[in-house]
Motif scaffolding. Structure first.
Motif, PDB file in Angstrom:
ATOM      1  N   ARG A   1      -8.805  -1.833  -2.950  1.00 35.57           N
ATOM      2  CA  ARG A   1      -8.648  -0.372  -3.092  1.00 35.57           C
ATOM      3  C   ARG A   1      -7.181   0.033  -3.225  1.00 35.57           C
ATOM      4  N   HIS A   2      -6.280  -0.873  -2.831  1.00 38.26           N
ATOM      5  CA  HIS A   2      -4.838  -0.609  -2.991  1.00 38.26           C
ATOM      6  C   HIS A   2      -4.269  -1.325  -4.222  1.00 38.26           C
TER       7      HIS A   2
ATOM      8  N   GLY B   1       2.497   1.745  -3.405  1.00 32.86           N
ATOM      9  CA  GLY B   1       1.509   2.235  -4.364  1.00 32.86           C
ATOM     10  C   GLY B   1       1.476   1.528  -5.716  1.00 32.86           C
TER      11      GLY B   1
ATOM     12  N   ALA C   1       0.842  -1.206   0.000  1.00 29.84           N
ATOM     13  CA  ALA C   1       0.000   0.000   0.000  1.00 29.84           C
ATOM     14  C   ALA C   1       0.875   1.253   0.000  1.00 29.84           C
TER      15      ALA C   1
END
Ligand code: CAA
Length: 252
Positions: free
Chosen positions: A182-183, A140, A137
């Protein structure tokens, strides 16, 4: 995911399924961080990874929070990236829940044997998954986490401890697929049947013969057949939160 130059951590990589995964992912051009309890024992697995862009070995106990935190920080520092994790490290301590002979209770699964398996197979997967997710996370670039479950997740005689953990790691893969999408992080699980490894070789002969006779494909699986399923999860970008069963059609 295109595996070329991707940084993948494999736990329990010294032998058996982990070593086979290392070999196969290396052939796809991945950069590998091979983890086992004793770093020295991984040397042979690392040297079998012909064609790997970069292979490093790490000694760590996956059940120890401080060691797992340090491990993932070191891997990210060494490689400058983290793209994948295979939570493969696992142990067995098989025993009947209770053992009766001639109307007498003669044995019970000990708390020690219960806890040892929970620590490595369940807490170890939680800790490694958590640390991998945290770094992915922060970096990114998304990633993939694969948990190695087992045909025993459905419940197998003598494996109250192991079956509970292998069911648990499947549930964690589903939970993480929902939480981590979501990551850009996908997850998956693989449930091997009885595979030609030291773990299966250590089963009592009568139990092994009984199982071998029950497999519709009439043979034990090979470690690379499990590694192939792991590769599929990495490479298929629409796969997440599900389990692949590779067991020759056996149902326990
Ligand atoms: N089903 C039902 N009852 C069983 C049984 C079975 N398959 N196996 C044993 N029992 C019962 C029987 O009642 C037996 O008594 P009798 O045969 O005398 O009537 C009683 O248990 C005692 O059996 P044992 O003398 O064999 O007891 P034990 O304590 O020495 O060993 C055991 C029991 C630990 C279950 C042993 O048989 C064993 O290790 N079995 C194999 C377990 C197994 O499948 N492990 C998989 C390892 S590989 C792996 O885990 C990888 C993976 O992901 C698949």
């Amino acid at each position: 995911m295109d595996l070329r130059n991707k940084v993948i951590v494999i736990t329990g990589a010294a032998r058996g399924l982990g070593a086979a995964m290392a070999k196969r992912l290396a052939q796809q051009g991945a950069r590998l961080a091979l983890v086992d309890l004793d770093a020295a024992s991984i040397a042979a697995a690392a040297s079998a990874c012909e064609g790997a862009a970069d292979v490093r070995t790490y000694g760590a106990n996956v059940a120890d929070e401080a060691q797992v935190e340090a491990l993932f920080a070191q891997v990210v520092s060494d490689f400058g990236a983290l793209d994948g994790l295979v939570n493969n490290a696992g142990i067995t301590r098989d025993a009947l829940l209770i053992k009766y002979k001639d109307g007498e209770l003669v044995d019970k699964m000990s708390l020690k044997d219960w806890q040892a398996v929970i620590d490595v197979n369940l807490t170890g997967v939680f800790l490694c998954g958590r640390e991998a997710a945290a770094h992915m996370a922060a970096l990114g670039n998304g990633g993939v986490i694969v948990n190695i479950s087992s045909i025993s997740r459905a419940g197998n005689v003598g494996q109250s401890n192991y079956s509970a953990t292998k069911s648990g790691v499947e549930a964690m893969a589903v939970t993480w697929a929902k939480e981590l999408a979501r990551h850009g992080i996908r997850t998956g699980a693989v449930a091997p049947g009885f595979i030609n490894t030291e773990m299966v070789a250590a089963m009592p002969d009568n139990a092994k013969e009984k199982i071998a006779g029950m497999v519709p494909l009439r043979r034990m699986g090979e470690p690379d057949e499990i590694a192939q399923a792991v590769q599929f999860i990495f490479e298929n970008d629409y796969f997440s939160g599900r389990l692949i069963e590779v067991d020759g059609a056996l149902r326990l």
